[in-house]
Design a protein around this motif. Sequence first.
Motif, PDB file in Angstrom:
ATOM      1  N   MET A 191       0.838  -1.190   0.000  1.00 30.29           N
ATOM      2  CA  MET A 191       0.000   0.000   0.000  1.00 30.29           C
ATOM      3  C   MET A 191       0.880   1.249   0.000  1.00 30.29           C
ATOM      4  SD  MET A 191      -3.024   0.869   2.620  1.00 30.29           S
ATOM      5  CE  MET A 191      -3.937   2.340   2.479  1.00 30.29           C
ATOM      6  N   VAL A 192       0.529   2.203  -0.817  1.00 29.31           N
ATOM      7  CA  VAL A 192       1.302   3.438  -0.956  1.00 29.31           C
ATOM      8  C   VAL A 192       0.881   4.428   0.121  1.00 29.31           C
ATOM      9  CG1 VAL A 192       1.727   5.410  -2.477  1.00 29.31           C
ATOM     10  CG2 VAL A 192       1.551   3.120  -3.440  1.00 29.31           C
ATOM     11  N   ASP A 193       1.863   5.018   0.801  1.00 28.68           N
ATOM     12  CA  ASP A 193       1.566   6.055   1.787  1.00 28.68           C
ATOM     13  C   ASP A 193       1.144   7.330   1.068  1.00 28.68           C
ATOM     14  OD1 ASP A 193       2.127   4.756   4.315  1.00 28.68           O
ATOM     15  OD2 ASP A 193       4.233   4.758   3.703  1.00 28.68           O
ATOM     16  N   ARG A 194       0.157   8.004   1.658  1.00 33.67           N
ATOM     17  CA  ARG A 194      -0.414   9.214   1.068  1.00 33.67           C
ATOM     18  C   ARG A 194      -0.028  10.414   1.911  1.00 33.67           C
ATOM     19  NH1 ARG A 194      -6.119   7.798   1.873  1.00 33.67           N
ATOM     20  NH2 ARG A 194      -5.156   6.988   3.744  1.00 33.67           N
ATOM     21  N   LEU A 195       0.512  11.449   1.258  1.00 31.85           N
ATOM     22  CA  LEU A 195       1.004  12.624   1.961  1.00 31.85           C
ATOM     23  C   LEU A 195       0.291  13.878   1.486  1.00 31.85           C
ATOM     24  CD1 LEU A 195       4.863  12.013   1.687  1.00 31.85           C
ATOM     25  CD2 LEU A 195       3.250  11.006   3.301  1.00 31.85           C
ATOM     26  N   LEU A 196       0.121  14.820   2.405  1.00 30.84           N
ATOM     27  CA  LEU A 196      -0.423  16.138   2.089  1.00 30.84           C
ATOM     28  C   LEU A 196       0.638  17.180   2.414  1.00 30.84           C
ATOM     29  CD1 LEU A 196      -2.632  18.230   1.442  1.00 30.84           C
ATOM     30  CD2 LEU A 196      -3.455  17.936   3.812  1.00 30.84           C
ATOM     31  N   ILE A 197       0.902  18.064   1.448  1.00 32.61           N
ATOM     32  CA  ILE A 197       1.846  19.165   1.623  1.00 32.61           C
ATOM     33  C   ILE A 197       1.047  20.460   1.608  1.00 32.61           C
ATOM     34  CG2 ILE A 197       3.804  20.414   0.623  1.00 32.61           C
ATOM     35  CD1 ILE A 197       4.379  17.651  -0.857  1.00 32.61           C
ATOM     36  N   VAL A 198       1.205  21.276   2.653  1.00 37.41           N
ATOM     37  CA  VAL A 198       0.508  22.556   2.728  1.00 37.41           C
ATOM     38  C   VAL A 198       1.563  23.644   2.885  1.00 37.41           C
ATOM     39  CG1 VAL A 198      -1.269  23.908   3.887  1.00 37.41           C
ATOM     40  CG2 VAL A 198      -1.418  21.391   3.880  1.00 37.41           C
ATOM     41  N   ASP A 199       1.676  24.501   1.870  1.00 32.76           N
ATOM     42  CA  ASP A 199       2.666  25.575   1.903  1.00 32.76           C
ATOM     43  C   ASP A 199       2.203  26.665   0.952  1.00 32.76           C
ATOM     44  OD1 ASP A 199       5.115  27.175   1.568  1.00 32.76           O
ATOM     45  OD2 ASP A 199       6.112  25.495   2.556  1.00 32.76           O
ATOM     46  N   GLU A 252       4.100  28.804  -0.490  1.00 35.84           N
ATOM     47  CA  GLU A 252       5.126  29.057  -1.511  1.00 35.84           C
ATOM     48  C   GLU A 252       5.020  27.996  -2.609  1.00 35.84           C
ATOM     49  OE1 GLU A 252       9.164  29.900  -0.191  1.00 35.84           O
ATOM     50  OE2 GLU A 252       8.354  30.129   1.843  1.00 35.84           O
ATOM     51  N   PRO A 253       4.619  28.405  -3.828  1.00 35.73           N
ATOM     52  CA  PRO A 253       4.446  27.431  -4.913  1.00 35.73           C
ATOM     53  C   PRO A 253       5.709  26.616  -5.203  1.00 35.73           C
ATOM     54  CG  PRO A 253       3.568  29.571  -5.557  1.00 35.73           C
ATOM     55  CD  PRO A 253       4.264  29.756  -4.241  1.00 35.73           C
ATOM     56  N   SER A 254       6.879  27.233  -5.118  1.00 34.74           N
ATOM     57  CA  SER A 254       8.114  26.513  -5.444  1.00 34.74           C
ATOM     58  C   SER A 254       8.379  25.396  -4.432  1.00 34.74           C
ATOM     59  CB  SER A 254       9.305  27.470  -5.509  1.00 34.74           C
ATOM     60  OG  SER A 254       9.482  28.123  -4.262  1.00 34.74           O
ATOM     61  N   ILE A 255       8.098  25.639  -3.172  1.00 34.08           N
ATOM     62  CA  ILE A 255       8.291  24.603  -2.137  1.00 34.08           C
ATOM     63  C   ILE A 255       7.293  23.471  -2.358  1.00 34.08           C
ATOM     64  CG2 ILE A 255       8.135  24.090   0.338  1.00 34.08           C
ATOM     65  CD1 ILE A 255      10.606  25.698  -0.304  1.00 34.08           C
ATOM     66  N   ARG A 256       6.021  23.827  -2.583  1.00 29.92           N
ATOM     67  CA  ARG A 256       4.998  22.801  -2.831  1.00 29.92           C
ATOM     68  C   ARG A 256       5.379  21.924  -4.006  1.00 29.92           C
ATOM     69  NH1 ARG A 256       1.361  26.903  -2.649  1.00 29.92           N
ATOM     70  NH2 ARG A 256       0.887  26.666  -4.864  1.00 29.92           N
ATOM     71  N   GLU A 257       5.765  22.566  -5.111  1.00 29.26           N
ATOM     72  CA  GLU A 257       6.106  21.812  -6.320  1.00 29.26           C
ATOM     73  C   GLU A 257       7.332  20.936  -6.096  1.00 29.26           C
ATOM     74  OE1 GLU A 257       7.587  22.748 -10.835  1.00 29.26           O
ATOM     75  OE2 GLU A 257       6.080  24.083  -9.950  1.00 29.26           O
ATOM     76  N   PHE A 258       8.359  21.485  -5.467  1.00 24.09           N
ATOM     77  CA  PHE A 258       9.574  20.716  -5.201  1.00 24.09           C
ATOM     78  C   PHE A 258       9.263  19.482  -4.357  1.00 24.09           C
ATOM     79  CE2 PHE A 258      12.923  19.835  -2.074  1.00 24.09           C
ATOM     80  CZ  PHE A 258      13.904  19.349  -2.926  1.00 24.09           C
ATOM     81  N   LEU A 259       8.528  19.690  -3.247  1.00 26.47           N
ATOM     82  CA  LEU A 259       8.210  18.564  -2.369  1.00 26.47           C
ATOM     83  C   LEU A 259       7.305  17.548  -3.061  1.00 26.47           C
ATOM     84  CD1 LEU A 259       7.698  20.428   1.033  1.00 26.47           C
ATOM     85  CD2 LEU A 259       9.575  18.883   0.413  1.00 26.47           C
ATOM     86  N   GLU A 260       6.355  18.039  -3.840  1.00 29.59           N
ATOM     87  CA  GLU A 260       5.460  17.123  -4.565  1.00 29.59           C
ATOM     88  C   GLU A 260       6.253  16.232  -5.526  1.00 29.59           C
ATOM     89  OE1 GLU A 260       1.336  17.141  -7.135  1.00 29.59           O
ATOM     90  OE2 GLU A 260       2.544  18.975  -7.104  1.00 29.59           O
ATOM     91  N   ILE A 261       7.157  16.820  -6.287  1.00 31.75           N
ATOM     92  CA  ILE A 261       7.969  16.052  -7.241  1.00 31.75           C
ATOM     93  C   ILE A 261       8.871  15.072  -6.496  1.00 31.75           C
ATOM     94  CG2 ILE A 261       9.856  16.226  -8.917  1.00 31.75           C
ATOM     95  CD1 ILE A 261       8.519  18.916  -9.807  1.00 31.75           C
ATOM     96  N   MET A 262       9.584  15.564  -5.476  1.00 27.54           N
ATOM     97  CA  MET A 262      10.514  14.719  -4.729  1.00 27.54           C
ATOM     98  C   MET A 262       9.795  13.537  -4.091  1.00 27.54           C
ATOM     99  SD  MET A 262      12.736  15.627  -1.328  1.00 27.54           S
ATOM    100  CE  MET A 262      11.393  15.314  -0.198  1.00 27.54           C
ATOM    101  N   LEU A 263       8.688  13.802  -3.416  1.00 30.66           N
ATOM    102  CA  LEU A 263       8.001  12.741  -2.694  1.00 30.66           C
ATOM    103  C   LEU A 263       7.238  11.808  -3.626  1.00 30.66           C
ATOM    104  CD1 LEU A 263       6.934  14.915   0.347  1.00 30.66           C
ATOM    105  CD2 LEU A 263       8.728  13.158   0.283  1.00 30.66           C
ATOM    106  N   SER A 264       6.732  12.324  -4.727  1.00 32.25           N
ATOM    107  CA  SER A 264       6.106  11.453  -5.736  1.00 32.25           C
ATOM    108  C   SER A 264       7.150  10.512  -6.321  1.00 32.25           C
ATOM    109  CB  SER A 264       5.468  12.279  -6.847  1.00 32.25           C
ATOM    110  OG  SER A 264       4.373  13.013  -6.360  1.00 32.25           O
ATOM    111  N   ASN A 265       8.333  11.038  -6.603  1.00 32.87           N
ATOM    112  CA  ASN A 265       9.421  10.201  -7.119  1.00 32.87           C
ATOM    113  C   ASN A 265       9.867   9.156  -6.102  1.00 32.87           C
ATOM    114  OD1 ASN A 265       9.481  11.463  -9.607  1.00 32.87           O
ATOM    115  ND2 ASN A 265      11.130  12.867  -9.046  1.00 32.87           N
TER     116      ASN A 265
END
Length: 130
Positions: A1-9, A11-24
């Motif tokens: 089962m894949v863990d599901r994460l929510l990022i709340v920030d 700053e668009p650059s932080i959100r995008e960076f974390l989304e890409i990193m954690l999705s990868n």
Amino acid sequence: MVDRLLIVDDEPSIREFLEIMLSNDGYEVWTAATGEDGLRTFRRHEPDLVLTDVRMPGMSGLDLIKHIHTRDPSVPLIAITAYACTDDALRAVREGAYDYVSKPFEIDDLRIVIRNALEARRLRRENRDL
């Protein structure tokens, strides 16, 4: 089962960076730009872990932590901020945060905090189920 994460920030650059990193890294990731949107996304998707900026316009990350922890204390909450101060760190922990990370953060350090938080959640659930 894949863990599901929510990022709340906010700053668009932080959100995008974390989304890409954690999705990868294999996580399913949702993002929100405000505390209010984060709370709605949390209610809709019920993620396994939440990463939130502390200082945002409107609902702060500390208030978001309090709301989510009240709703589901089993969800690890990690506070992230560029304004590292002892008072914010103590309040985040009092409100239910699992950990507190300062920007800029080391990617590998954040990965370890996330892994440890998810593992602690799994162990608590296993103990409860036993």
